[in-house]
Design a protein around this motif. Structure first.
Motif, PDB file in Angstrom:
ATOM      1  N   GLU A  56       1.128  -1.178  -0.059  1.00 39.36           N
ATOM      2  CA  GLU A  56      -0.276   0.171   0.110  1.00 39.36           C
ATOM      3  C   GLU A  56       0.666   0.806  -0.125  1.00 39.36           C
ATOM      4  N   ARG A  57       1.103   2.130   0.628  1.00 40.31           N
ATOM      5  CA  ARG A  57       1.545   3.262   0.956  1.00 40.31           C
ATOM      6  C   ARG A  57       3.153   3.070   1.707  1.00 40.31           C
ATOM      7  N   HIS A  58       3.784   2.063   1.984  1.00 37.83           N
ATOM      8  CA  HIS A  58       5.314   1.631   3.018  1.00 37.83           C
ATOM      9  C   HIS A  58       5.754   0.681   2.514  1.00 37.83           C
ATOM     10  N   TRP A  59       6.853   1.257   2.628  1.00 39.00           N
ATOM     11  CA  TRP A  59       7.812   0.060   2.746  1.00 39.00           C
ATOM     12  C   TRP A  59       8.498  -0.615   4.329  1.00 39.00           C
ATOM     13  N   TYR A  60       8.439  -1.653   4.355  1.00 40.35           N
ATOM     14  CA  TYR A  60       8.589  -2.826   5.245  1.00 40.35           C
ATOM     15  C   TYR A  60       9.768  -3.682   5.219  1.00 40.35           C
ATOM     16  N   LEU A  61      10.846  -4.114   6.083  1.00 43.32           N
ATOM     17  CA  LEU A  61      12.185  -5.381   6.266  1.00 43.32           C
ATOM     18  C   LEU A  61      12.255  -6.361   6.960  1.00 43.32           C
ATOM     19  N   LEU A  62      11.855  -7.068   6.060  1.00 40.81           N
ATOM     20  CA  LEU A  62      11.542  -8.654   6.942  1.00 40.81           C
ATOM     21  C   LEU A  62      12.495  -8.576   7.552  1.00 40.81           C
ATOM     22  N   CYS A  63      12.809  -8.993   8.785  1.00 39.36           N
ATOM     23  CA  CYS A  63      14.275  -9.719   8.708  1.00 39.36           C
ATOM     24  C   CYS A  63      14.397 -10.420  10.727  1.00 39.36           C
ATOM     25  N   TRP A  64      14.957 -10.955  10.658  1.00 35.30           N
ATOM     26  CA  TRP A  64      15.208 -11.904  11.518  1.00 35.30           C
ATOM     27  C   TRP A  64      16.474 -10.335  13.538  1.00 35.30           C
ATOM     28  N   ASP A  65      15.396 -11.138  14.190  1.00 34.22           N
ATOM     29  CA  ASP A  65      15.531  -9.962  15.389  1.00 34.22           C
ATOM     30  C   ASP A  65      16.524 -10.772  16.004  1.00 34.22           C
ATOM     31  N   LEU A  66      17.540 -10.077  16.366  1.00 29.91           N
ATOM     32  CA  LEU A  66      18.795 -11.248  17.153  1.00 29.91           C
ATOM     33  C   LEU A  66      18.206 -11.190  18.603  1.00 29.91           C
ATOM     34  N   ASP A  67      17.591  -9.667  18.890  1.00 28.07           N
ATOM     35  CA  ASP A  67      17.747  -9.849  20.127  1.00 28.07           C
ATOM     36  C   ASP A  67      16.547 -10.043  20.815  1.00 28.07           C
ATOM     37  N   ARG A  68      16.162  -9.926  19.941  1.00 28.27           N
ATOM     38  CA  ARG A  68      13.915 -11.242  19.826  1.00 28.27           C
ATOM     39  C   ARG A  68      13.895 -12.571  20.051  1.00 28.27           C
ATOM     40  N   ASP A  69      15.075 -12.939  19.386  1.00 28.99           N
ATOM     41  CA  ASP A  69      15.357 -14.131  18.189  1.00 28.99           C
ATOM     42  C   ASP A  69      14.449 -15.052  17.462  1.00 28.99           C
ATOM     43  N   ASP A  70      13.628 -14.050  16.808  1.00 27.64           N
ATOM     44  CA  ASP A  70      12.306 -14.150  15.914  1.00 27.64           C
ATOM     45  C   ASP A  70      12.507 -13.207  15.386  1.00 27.64           C
ATOM     46  N   TRP A  71      10.803 -13.270  13.747  1.00 32.00           N
ATOM     47  CA  TRP A  71      10.659 -12.248  13.041  1.00 32.00           C
ATOM     48  C   TRP A  71      10.359 -11.109  13.160  1.00 32.00           C
ATOM     49  N   ARG A  72      10.647 -10.217  12.867  1.00 36.02           N
ATOM     50  CA  ARG A  72      10.559  -8.575  12.873  1.00 36.02           C
ATOM     51  C   ARG A  72       9.612  -8.735  11.736  1.00 36.02           C
ATOM     52  N   THR A  73       8.853  -7.207  11.680  1.00 36.57           N
ATOM     53  CA  THR A  73       9.191  -6.178  10.098  1.00 36.57           C
ATOM     54  C   THR A  73       8.869  -5.269  11.137  1.00 36.57           C
ATOM     55  N   PHE A  74       9.543  -4.097  10.149  1.00 36.82           N
ATOM     56  CA  PHE A  74       9.706  -3.002  10.228  1.00 36.82           C
ATOM     57  C   PHE A  74       9.497  -2.217   9.474  1.00 36.82           C
ATOM     58  N   ARG A  75       8.676  -0.843   9.702  1.00 38.07           N
ATOM     59  CA  ARG A  75       8.499   0.110   8.533  1.00 38.07           C
ATOM     60  C   ARG A  75       9.373   1.107   8.203  1.00 38.07           C
ATOM     61  N   VAL A  76       9.869   1.174   6.924  1.00 39.48           N
ATOM     62  CA  VAL A  76      11.638   1.692   6.804  1.00 39.48           C
ATOM     63  C   VAL A  76      11.493   3.549   6.800  1.00 39.48           C
ATOM     64  N   ASP A  77      10.059   3.921   7.202  1.00 34.81           N
ATOM     65  CA  ASP A  77      10.415   5.028   7.266  1.00 34.81           C
ATOM     66  C   ASP A  77      10.332   5.521   8.437  1.00 34.81           C
ATOM     67  N   ARG A  78      10.369   4.647   9.794  1.00 33.47           N
ATOM     68  CA  ARG A  78      10.816   4.824  10.865  1.00 33.47           C
ATOM     69  C   ARG A  78      12.145   4.034  11.128  1.00 33.47           C
ATOM     70  N   LEU A  79      12.661   4.118  10.289  1.00 34.58           N
ATOM     71  CA  LEU A  79      14.085   3.527  10.455  1.00 34.58           C
ATOM     72  C   LEU A  79      15.050   4.895  10.094  1.00 34.58           C
ATOM     73  N   ALA A  80      16.536   4.357  11.233  1.00 35.66           N
ATOM     74  CA  ALA A  80      16.913   5.565  10.999  1.00 35.66           C
ATOM     75  C   ALA A  80      18.883   4.601  11.342  1.00 35.66           C
ATOM     76  N   ASP A  81      19.899   5.452  10.322  1.00 37.68           N
ATOM     77  CA  ASP A  81      21.292   5.307  11.128  1.00 37.68           C
ATOM     78  C   ASP A  81      21.282   3.899  10.253  1.00 37.68           C
ATOM     79  N   VAL A  82      21.297   2.884   9.796  1.00 39.06           N
ATOM     80  CA  VAL A  82      21.745   1.695   9.102  1.00 39.06           C
ATOM     81  C   VAL A  82      23.580   1.837   9.376  1.00 39.06           C
ATOM     82  N   GLU A  83      23.525   0.773  10.064  1.00 34.65           N
ATOM     83  CA  GLU A  83      25.271   0.649  10.846  1.00 34.65           C
ATOM     84  C   GLU A  83      24.886  -0.414  10.001  1.00 34.65           C
ATOM     85  N   HIS A  84      26.387  -0.642   9.136  1.00 33.62           N
ATOM     86  CA  HIS A  84      26.370  -2.657   8.472  1.00 33.62           C
ATOM     87  C   HIS A  84      27.659  -2.683   9.049  1.00 33.62           C
TER      88      HIS A  84
END
Length: 338
Positions: free
Chosen positions: A181-209
């Motif tokens: 629809e109107r948003h981008w989503y990132l699907l990833c494995w959250d290492l701290d939660r030990d589970d799949w998580r989905t994040f809204r990309v517009d709420r995400l910042a400071d990506v560090e490799h």
């Protein structure tokens, strides 16, 4: 691989395929010594490619943006036009295969000199395709960084701001980017939660490799689509409530699958599950999915609580009443003509 030019092009292709390569692995793939790899790297540098090298056991090579555009058979104007078009296509979802669009954008901008990247950013911000609602603003730089990490199977860290305004720092293994629809989503494995998580990309910042690679966990296209569908439902609803069911948390998650996201364990025998919808009918539909025989209570507030009760009471009266007489054979329902 005896031909120097052919080998250098093969090396360049490998450097473009992944963000970081250990020297020993490059040598093995090319069938040469690490000393030959170093010589070929110098040849590419002389052609305008900026290749960063790091020493040590975990060292290697990575392709960086240079001071001039490498020989891609493109003029500066052509490169800028291509990058702008890819940015618009990625942010507006004008083409199918969004992952292809953003990885192509990331690959091109990876080698653009800084002045050209600034031109692309300035021009892209002024381009607004008519008739398309872009939704929340998404940084194409962030999309590009995430696309590179997904391509390279590289763990990343980033800051995330939830819908409630809570800020956290997340460590994840990125798997897929998807527009919905109107948003981008990132699907990833959250290492701290030990589970799949989905994040809204517009709420995400400071990506560090992190340069830490991982082996992707298997997911089908249908599973990815379901994750994104669940994520889309996690917006504030007109009617919201919790259902506390007599069902242990682990059993609840096995039954509900991805739709159990957001559930929390109350105690060993009870699980709290948030539900909601645009009106009481959608909330009723959610409650109907609680397994047969499982008792539960809900804090559904008025007036939705009263509306749901009145609807259920009418349903029960209808079910307890005698069924209507069968329709006469050959009879036709009357229709209202407009």
């Amino acid at each position: 691989m005896a031909d120097t030019t052919t080998r250098a092009l093969a090396l360049l292709n490998l450097l473009q395929a992944h963000r970081h390569w250990p020297g020993a692995e490059l040598a093995e793939r090319l069938g040469v010594t690490e000393r030959t790899v170093r010589r070929d790297v110098e040849r590419l540098r002389e052609l305008g490619y900026r290749i960063e090298s790091t020493p040590g056991v975990a060292g290697g090579y990575r392709l960086e943006a240079g001071s001039a555009l490498p020989p891609l058979l493109l003029t500066d104007e052509e490169a800028v036009a291509m990058a702008i078009g890819l940015r618009v296509a990625a942010s507006q979802r004008l083409v199918s295969g969004p992952e292809t669009t953003i990885t192509a954008l990331a690959k091109l901008e990876q080698v653009l000199p800084a002045p050209l990247r600034r031109r692309v950013k300035a021009l892209a911000e002024t381009v607004q395709p008519a008739g398309i609602n872009a939704g929340a603003a998404v940084s194409s730089d962030v999309l590009g960084e995430l696309a590179l990490a997904i391509r390279d199977h590289e763990r990343v860290r980033f800051g995330y701001t939830s819908a409630s305004g809570r800020q956290t720092r997340r460590r994840v293994e990125p798997h897929a980017l998807a527009p919905a629809e109107r948003h981008w989503y990132l699907l990833c494995w959250d290492l701290d939660r030990d589970d799949w998580r989905t994040f809204r990309v517009d709420r995400l910042a400071d990506v560090e490799h992190t340069t830490v690679l991982f082996t992707p966990k298997p997911l089908t296209a249908e599973e990815i689509e379901e994750f994104i569908l669940v994520a889309r439902s996690w917006v504030r609803q007109a009617v919201e409530a919790d259902a506390v069911m007599t069902l242990p948390y682990d059993e609840m998650r096995r039954y509900f699958g991805q739709w159990g996201q957001g559930a929390q364990s109350e105690d060993e025998m009870h699980t709290r599950w948030p539900i909601g919808g645009s009106d009481f009918r959608e909330t009723m539909y959610g409650l109907s999915w609680i397994p047969t025989g499982v008792e539960y209570v809900t804090d559904l507030a008025e007036p939705a609580r009263g509306e749901l009760r009145e609807t259920l009471e009418r349903m029960l009266r209808a079910l307890d009443a005698a069924p209507p007489a069968p329709r006469p054979v050959g009879a036709e329902l009357s229709r209202t003509r407009v």
